[in-house]
Motif scaffolding. Structure first.
Motif, short mmCIF file in Angstrom:
data_model
loop_
_atom_site.label_atom_id
_atom_site.label_comp_id
_atom_site.label_asym_id
_atom_site.label_seq_id
_atom_site.Cartn_x
_atom_site.Cartn_y
_atom_site.Cartn_z
N PHE A 51 0.83 -1.13 0.07
CA PHE A 51 -0.03 0.14 0.06
C PHE A 51 0.82 1.23 0.03
O PHE A 51 0.78 2.16 -0.95
N TYR A 52 1.83 1.57 1.10
CA TYR A 52 2.56 2.55 1.16
C TYR A 52 3.70 2.76 0.17
O TYR A 52 3.91 4.00 -0.32
N THR A 53 4.14 1.66 -0.29
CA THR A 53 5.04 1.92 -1.40
C THR A 53 4.53 2.27 -2.77
O THR A 53 5.04 3.10 -3.23
N GLY A 54 3.51 1.73 -2.95
CA GLY A 54 2.69 2.02 -4.34
C GLY A 54 2.21 3.65 -4.18
O GLY A 54 2.23 4.44 -5.19
N CYS A 55 1.64 3.97 -3.10
CA CYS A 55 1.15 5.34 -2.90
C CYS A 55 2.30 6.35 -3.13
O CYS A 55 2.21 7.26 -3.65
N MET A 56 3.25 6.19 -2.36
CA MET A 56 4.40 7.14 -2.21
C MET A 56 5.12 7.23 -3.76
O MET A 56 5.30 8.32 -4.23
N ASN A 111 -3.36 -9.69 4.92
CA ASN A 111 -1.98 -9.72 5.57
C ASN A 111 -0.85 -9.50 4.49
O ASN A 111 0.04 -8.97 4.66
N LYS A 112 -1.08 -10.34 3.35
CA LYS A 112 0.05 -10.09 2.41
C LYS A 112 0.10 -8.76 1.71
O LYS A 112 1.17 -8.50 1.13
N LEU A 113 -0.90 -7.94 2.04
CA LEU A 113 -0.91 -6.58 1.10
C LEU A 113 0.03 -5.63 2.21
O LEU A 113 -0.10 -4.63 1.78
N ASN A 114 0.29 -5.95 3.43
CA ASN A 114 0.68 -5.24 4.23
C ASN A 114 1.90 -5.44 4.74
O ASN A 114 2.49 -5.15 6.19
N CYS A 115 2.78 -6.13 4.13
CA CYS A 115 4.21 -6.70 4.91
C CYS A 115 4.96 -5.33 4.74
O CYS A 115 6.12 -5.71 5.48
N ASP A 116 4.96 -4.21 4.28
CA ASP A 116 5.80 -3.35 4.35
C ASP A 116 5.53 -2.15 5.07
O ASP A 116 5.87 -0.95 5.00
N VAL A 117 4.53 -2.49 5.89
CA VAL A 117 4.22 -1.27 7.07
C VAL A 117 4.20 -1.81 8.37
O VAL A 117 3.95 -3.02 8.48
N THR A 118 4.14 -0.97 9.24
CA THR A 118 4.12 -1.26 10.68
C THR A 118 2.61 -1.44 11.11
O THR A 118 1.75 -1.21 10.22
#
Length: 239
Positions: A51-56, A111-118
């Motif tokens: 999510f956050y990687t794609g958004c940024m 869960n697999k969509l949010n591995c790059d965030v806390t």
């Protein structure tokens, strides 16, 4: 449950960042056009999983785009105008699709969509705030990028936009781009009578603006605040 990156995920993210750096630092406009196509494809993959990687990355691209247009020799050659329009349309349409993908996953956590965030950033509030800034970035990039093109075309014979005064500034182009985007249309500034590229550009901006203002945000609201939007995209096996 502890998140683990798969090798395929790392490869996709690495390729995305390499293409991003190539798009930013390459000077040749034709090379940028090729890169943006592949970058858009990989961004769609990244947004479905991170999510956050794609958004940024989307925000960075959208903010960078107007600055790319004012670089040296970028708006001088009339033949490059169509390549610029292609890059604009590709990036804006890709950002719209990415925005919808990101909005969909806010209300449908996986869960697999949010591995790059806390765990804190995994809360819906921060995700809604993030796509809100993405939406503002889309607005800024569309309005300012088209305004720069209108300013550029106004220096070409029989092209650009005209008003009551012959002296034309970037602020006038920004004003015209904003009124076109929000379909206000006061009529005090309009495309030149014999212009072709400018009129096509206005049509393209109007179509993109319509998608953003009447389709993008309402659909995103349904995704974010609707009742389990996964039901819309999955079949019910129960009789």
């Amino acid at each position: 449950m502890e998140c683990k990156f798969k090798n395929s995920n790392i490869i996709v993210i690495a390729i995305t960042f390499i293409l991003l750096m190539g798009f930013i630092f390459f000077d040749n406009l034709n090379s940028k056009a090729v890169i943006i196509v592949f970058l858009s494809i990989f961004l769609l993959i990244v947004c479905t999983r991170f999510f956050y990687t794609g958004c940024m990355i989307n925000i960075l691209l959208l903010i960078y785009l107007p600055f790319m247009l004012i670089q040296d020799n970028m708006l001088i050659n009339k033949d490059q105008t169509f390549t610029l329009i292609f890059i604009l349309c590709t990036l804006f349409l890709a950002s719209i699709f990415d925005f919808l993908i990101l909005a969909y996953h806010i209300n449908n956590n996986d869960n697999k969509l949010n591995c790059d965030v806390t765990s804190i950033l995994n809360k819906p509030f921060f995700k809604i705030l993030c796509i809100f800034f993405l939406y503002l970035s889309i607005l800024f990039s569309v309005i300012d990028s088209f305004a720069l093109l209108y300013t550029h075309l106004s220096n070409i014979f029989n092209e650009g936009i005209i008003g009551k005064d012959e002296i034309f500034s970037h602020l006038d182009a920004l004003y015209f781009s904003t009124t076109t985007f929000f379909t206000i249309g006061f009529g005090d500034i309009c495309p030149s009578e014999y212009s072709e590229i400018t009129k096509r550009l206005v049509i393209i901006q109007a179509m993109i603006s319509h998608i953003i203002t009447t389709v993008l945000w309402p659909v995103a609201i349904i995704f974010v605040f609707g009742k389990s939007t996964k039901k819309i995209f999955t079949f019910n096996d129960k009789n």
